[in-house]
Design an enzyme around this catalytic site. Structure first.
Site, short mmCIF file in Angstrom:
data_model
loop_
_atom_site.label_atom_id
_atom_site.label_comp_id
_atom_site.label_asym_id
_atom_site.label_seq_id
_atom_site.Cartn_x
_atom_site.Cartn_y
_atom_site.Cartn_z
N SER A 10 -48.15 -41.69 1.55
CA SER A 10 -47.92 -43.14 1.56
C SER A 10 -46.84 -43.54 2.56
CB SER A 10 -47.52 -43.62 0.16
OG SER A 10 -48.50 -43.29 -0.78
N HIS B 100 -42.36 -45.69 0.27
CA HIS B 100 -43.05 -46.77 1.00
C HIS B 100 -42.07 -47.53 1.88
CE1 HIS B 100 -46.19 -47.03 -2.51
NE2 HIS B 100 -46.29 -45.91 -1.81
#
Length: 391
Positions: free
Chosen positions: A203, A255
């Site tokens: 991610s 993230h």
């Protein structure tokens, strides 16, 4: 009347139009000069894309690296499930017909994947092992592991959609570096704030590509016409994904770290010659700079910030600095507690007592107790039961 010229925006496909409306006297000499001027323009290529064909930054590349990254992630997941071997090590499995490749119980891992113990063994981001065990390689290896099939599919589909498009525009070297370095940056931020849980997934690298797409628009501002719409679209996509990251069990720090790293790195790696240079580079009388002053400033500032972030982050990490102690509210960036869920990220820990075939277990997190009949109580099986009991 001069001919109309167009320039194509590299990623988003919109065109910028420039029209020369000079009026020439209607005589033979000026008509000949005008015809000669149009002929030269045609020979140079009338569109921005055609004028930029001879420049490295405007080549059309074949996308092969991103598909290779996807294949590598899938292969690593298959190997992880092979090592996990749920039927032998845990016993309580989902989709048992898959045999050795069956998943852990959905109560333990709802993403349809291996146990946390297996992820730790395969190279998941474990801060204690990184700092105290000198296993810094986990900052990279964790980006190639996934918590389950659902996790893998979401990341790989996003990577294919975004990454292949960017690789065709900028080549495999720049996009490969953007992907790998962004994943590394996300791992550092995650390790500074999530001190107890195992973190895995691509991610951070995927968010780095999104960050690079956004910064690419700013540093190549002169060649875009639909920049406002594009920026709003990208910001909304990122905001929605970061918003989902505040749910429990999602590492939103990776993230944020990946996106921030990719955003800064995009200014460094994805810079293109500005519109004026492409327009006048064939004119011997004009000697424009390849990059304008704004591009030079953005490139320099971003590179310095990027270097500063990596140096400060790594020094803090290997000195065992807990980011939460210096930012009391930062944990809300990764999880917001509600009446429906808790943000307790402490790893499952249980006390056990074995009497013959009966195993008694108590979760230290929530105080729940349970008794199990186990003929062979392996460490993996005990860990699996503890995780379920502490949920």
């Amino acid at each position: 009347m001069g001919e109309k010229e167009s320039e194509t925006a590299p990623i988003w496909g919109r065109t910028r139009q420039s029209e020369n409306n000079n009026i020439h006297p209607m005589d033979v000499e000026s008509s000949a000069l005008s015809e000669q001027h149009r002929s030269q323009n045609r020979s140079r290529g009338g569109s921005y894309e055609e004028r930029g064909r001879g420049v490295k930054e405007f080549r059309s590349w074949f996308s092969w690296l991103i598909p290779c990254f996807v294949i590598a992630n899938v292969v690593v997941f298959v190997i992880t499930m092979y090592v996990n071997n749920c039927p032998k090590k845990s016993g309580d499995c989902f989709a048992g017909f898959l045999g050795r490749f069956s998943f852990q119980s959905t109560r333990e891992n709802p993403l349809l994947g291996p146990s946390s113990l297996t992820l730790r063994t395969m190279g998941g981001l474990d801060v204690k092992k990184v700092v105290e065990g000198d296993e810094g390689w986990r900052l990279l290896s964790c980006n190639w592991l996934h918590g389950g099939v659902v996790h893998l599919l979401v990341n790989m589909l996003t990577l294919l959609f975004i990454g292949m498009r960017m690789e065709r525009e900028f080549g495999f070297i720049r996009i490969g570096l953007l992907y790998l370095i962004s994943g590394f940056g996300g791992s550092i931020l995650s390790a500074l704030f999530l001190r107890s849980n195992i973190s895995v997934g691509a991610s951070g690298a995927v968010f780095g590509l999104l960050g690079g797409m956004l910064s690419e628009i700013f540093i190549n501002w002169t060649i875009y016409t639909n920049k406002v719409v594009t920026i709003i679209t990208l910001v909304l996509i990122v905001a929605v994904n970061l918003g989902l990251g505040v749910l429990p069990g999602v590492d939103n720090f990776v993230h944020i770290g990946g996106f921030a790293t990719g955003f800064l790195l995009g200014f460094v790696l994805l810079i293109r010659p500005h519109y004026g240079w492409i327009n006048q580079r064939s004119d011997p009388a004009a000697k424009p700079h390849k990059y304008n002053i704004c591009q030079a400033i953005l490139w320099t500032v971003s590179l310095l910030l990027l270097l500063g972030w990596f140096i400060a982050g790594l020094i803090s990490l290997f000195n065992n600095v807990d980011g939460n102690k210096h930012c009391s509210w930062c944990h809300y960036l990764s999880c917001v507690p509600t009446s429906r869920w808790s943000c307790n990220r402490e790893p499952a820990s249980c006390t056990t007592t074995q009497l013959g075939n009966q195993l008694s277990m108590t979760c230290l997190r929530n105080g729940k107790s349970g008794s199990y009949i186990l003929a062979n109580s392996s460490d993996s099986r005990i860990n699996s039961l503890c995780v379920q009991l502490c949920r």
